[in-house]
Design a protein around this motif. Structure first.
Motif, PDB file in Angstrom:
ATOM      1  N   ARG A  77      -1.944   3.707  -2.534  1.00 34.57           N
ATOM      2  CA  ARG A  77      -3.259   3.210  -2.730  1.00 34.57           C
ATOM      3  C   ARG A  77      -3.596   2.066  -2.028  1.00 34.57           C
ATOM      4  N   SER A  78      -4.849   2.070  -1.557  1.00 35.73           N
ATOM      5  CA  SER A  78      -5.337   0.638  -0.949  1.00 35.73           C
ATOM      6  C   SER A  78      -5.472  -0.341  -2.219  1.00 35.73           C
ATOM      7  N   SER A  79      -5.439  -1.559  -1.745  1.00 39.58           N
ATOM      8  CA  SER A  79      -5.695  -2.714  -2.732  1.00 39.58           C
ATOM      9  C   SER A  79      -6.208  -4.097  -2.052  1.00 39.58           C
ATOM     10  N   THR A 117       2.736   1.821  -3.593  1.00 31.56           N
ATOM     11  CA  THR A 117       1.452   2.229  -4.489  1.00 31.56           C
ATOM     12  C   THR A 117       1.177   3.118  -4.227  1.00 31.56           C
ATOM     13  N   TRP A 141       0.908  -1.265   0.214  1.00 34.03           N
ATOM     14  CA  TRP A 141      -0.001  -0.014   0.034  1.00 34.03           C
ATOM     15  C   TRP A 141       0.963   1.468   0.062  1.00 34.03           C
TER      16      TRP A 141
END
Length: 144
Positions: free
Chosen positions: A136-138, A134, A131
């Motif tokens: 961002r959440s995933s 990048t 996280w």
């Protein structure tokens, strides 16, 4: 998730100073491994007639409320280190003649937090590092 809510009277911050302060705040948390997008900074301008310190209208004041959720401090020494570090981030923007400023930190259990509809990954886990990488959440699979 650190959430900084900065209540201030008019003309304390320029737009550039707001941007610089928000970036400085973010860097404190990125330096300890938190994903950049965990950090939220909100500036709320308050008219002097709506802000009182000691029962007196505050013509020039800043009150900062910091909510820590992604991490909590384990002991007094750690809390004191964090408080000094956060004060050092604020000082260049607020240490001016005639300006009353203060802040406090609340710690909330990370179990009471979701981001983008997901429970965030465990601290220092591969998923949290991803996280952060990048920004961002995933979706991730929790270790059992």
């Amino acid at each position: 998730m650190p959430l900084w809510t900065i209540y201030h009277t008019p003309n304390v911050f320029s737009d550039k100073e707001k941007s610089e302060l928000a970036k400085s705040i973010t860097e404190v948390y990125v330096a300890v491994g938190l994903p950049r997008f965990y950090v939220v900074t909100v500036f709320k301008e308050i008219e002097p007639v709506d802000l009182y310190v000691g029962g007196e209208q505050a013509d020039t004041a800043v009150r900062v409320v910091v909510d820590h959720i992604a991490r909590t401090q384990p002991d007094t020494a750690a809390r004191e280190r964090v408080t000094r570090r956060l004060g050092n981030v604020l000082r260049p923007y607020l240490d001016r003649p005639g300006l009353h400023w203060e802040f406090h930190v609340d710690e909330t259990s990370e179990e009471l937090w979701m981001i983008n509809g997901q429970v965030p990954p465990p601290m220092h886990s591969d998923a949290e590092r991803e996280w952060a990488r990048t920004n961002r959440s995933s979706p991730y699979t929790a270790a059992v």
